[in-house]
Design an enzyme around this catalytic site. Structure first.
Site, short mmCIF file in Angstrom:
data_model
loop_
_atom_site.label_atom_id
_atom_site.label_comp_id
_atom_site.label_asym_id
_atom_site.label_seq_id
_atom_site.Cartn_x
_atom_site.Cartn_y
_atom_site.Cartn_z
N HIS A 292 62.19 47.36 9.65
CA HIS A 292 63.50 47.13 10.28
C HIS A 292 64.62 47.99 9.69
CE1 HIS A 292 62.14 42.83 11.67
NE2 HIS A 292 61.28 43.79 11.98
N TYR B 99 76.12 39.09 17.24
CA TYR B 99 75.09 38.98 18.28
C TYR B 99 74.03 37.92 17.94
CZ TYR B 99 77.44 42.69 20.61
OH TYR B 99 78.41 43.42 21.27
#
Length: 374
Positions: free
Chosen positions: A151, A254
């Protein structure tokens, strides 16, 4: 206009005289289209950038920057690429041109970097001089570092004001995405010199790092600029399900991992919440996960029926996804393309010739061009 004309002429040279090694026709709701092989033998290619003279740059995740000229992949890689950490999901990621590249030959690379303190996502600026990168300077480094190899994010885009957006993943440590004193798990906006961009939400705040633009992002690997509105569109990987498409708005959370439409890889829930006050909802999400990578908003003339549509590559499900949108940026249609190709689509780009260009992620990866059938 001159730069655009040079690019179109250059790409006519790039594809017009190519004795195609492979060309195949595929169906779509708008009719058949042709997929042409432009280059082969790319080792896990990650990103594509079109140069004004009609050539193209391709990054390879192990750490090479390649150039395609006159329909041919140059044998020698471009010299001067910074040392990258090609471990796990790490390596050389995005390549993006300075908005005034035609006059200054400046480009930007994102990549994984390793040190005694661990790995992280870096961005470097350099000048492309023939087959060499010169005056290379690191302008961004996500901190703190960590030992994981997952990631990194790595996608980048420039907005109309010339500010650079950089995606940094949560590094496989999900709670970092909600910590705005930690660079992981968000999008950063900087100047070309690496300074925080004016208007960033964290300027003057000790609680938010001053390069942050958004946070609560798990691992963004798709980023593009809307050709009409100038908004930055992204998509990000969910866990098992919950891949998202979003539009970036300054200071927006988000939600990851406080809200998600996915579950953990173990099959157990991450959270029971899909909505929470103060956290944005995605424009679109996938369940199960398609493992999205690469993103383009189509605005060309070759496929007039696809004007305004979003194209997303899929790694896990090995396809290209078309999302039809309306004037309110709502997703109103979804179509799976290139299912029979059975390749991991790593990058999707809208080319200056009006075609869609794709990179396949493999040890012997390829560069493809999508165009209408003749």
């Amino acid at each position: 206009m001159r730069v655009l004309q040079q690019a179109v002429i250059g790409f006519a040279l790039l594809v017009g005289f190519l004795p195609l090694a492979f060309s195949q026709t595929f169906p779509s709701d708008a009719g058949p289209f042709q997929l042409e092989t432009i280059a082969e033998g790319l080792e896990h290619p990650w990103s594509l950038a079109f140069l004004p003279d009609g050539s193209a740059l391709v990054t390879e995740r192990p750490g090479r920057l390649r150039i395609i000229q006159n329909s041919s992949l140059a044998t020698k890689a471009i010299h001067g690429v910074p040392q990258v950490a090609a471990a796990g999901q790490g390596g050389l990621f995005d390549v993006i041109l300075h908005p005034d590249f035609a006059s200054n030959n400046t480009l930007f690379l994102s990549y994984a970097h390793d040190s005694s303190e661990g790995m992280t996502t870096r961005v470097a600026r350099a000048v492309l001089d023939n087959n060499e990168l010169k005056t290379l300077k690191v302008i961004f480094e996500a901190l703190p570092r960590s030992n994981g190899t997952r990631h990194f994010g790595g996608r980048m885009a420039f907005d109309s004001s010339g500010y650079l957006y950089i995606a940094v993943g949560d590094r496989g440590e999900k709670d970092r995405a909600q910590d705005t004193r930690d660079d992981a798990g968000g999008v950063h906006r900087i100047t070309i010199d690496g300074e925080p961009a004016p208007g960033n939400p964290g300027l003057g705040s000790s609680a938010i790092r001053d390069t942050f633009y958004t946070w609560g992002n798990r691992n963004i690997q798709g980023m593009t600029v809307h050709p009409q509105t100038g908004e930055i569109w992204t998509h990000e990987h969910g866990p098992r399900g919950g891949d998202e498409v979003n539009i970036l708005y300054a200071g927006t959370n988000y939600g990851w991992p406080e809200i998600t439409y996915g579950i953990g890889y173990s099959g157990l829930p991450i959270t029971s919440d899909t909505h929470k006050e103060g956290m944005a909802q995605p424009l679109h999400y996938w369940d199960p996960s398609i493992a999205p990578s690469g993103m383009a908003l189509y605005s060309g003339e070759l496929f007039p029926q696809w004007q305004g549509d979003v194209f997303v590559g899929a790694l896990k499900l090995r396809k290209l996804v078309r999302l039809g949108t309306n004037e309110n940026d709502k997703v109103i249609a979804e179509e799976d393309l290139l299912l029979d190709l059975n390749e991991r689509i790593r990058d999707v780009r809208f080319g200056p010739d009006g075609a869609l260009w794709l990179l396949s992620d493999a040890r012997q990866g390829k560069l493809y061009r999508m165009a209408p059938t003749q």
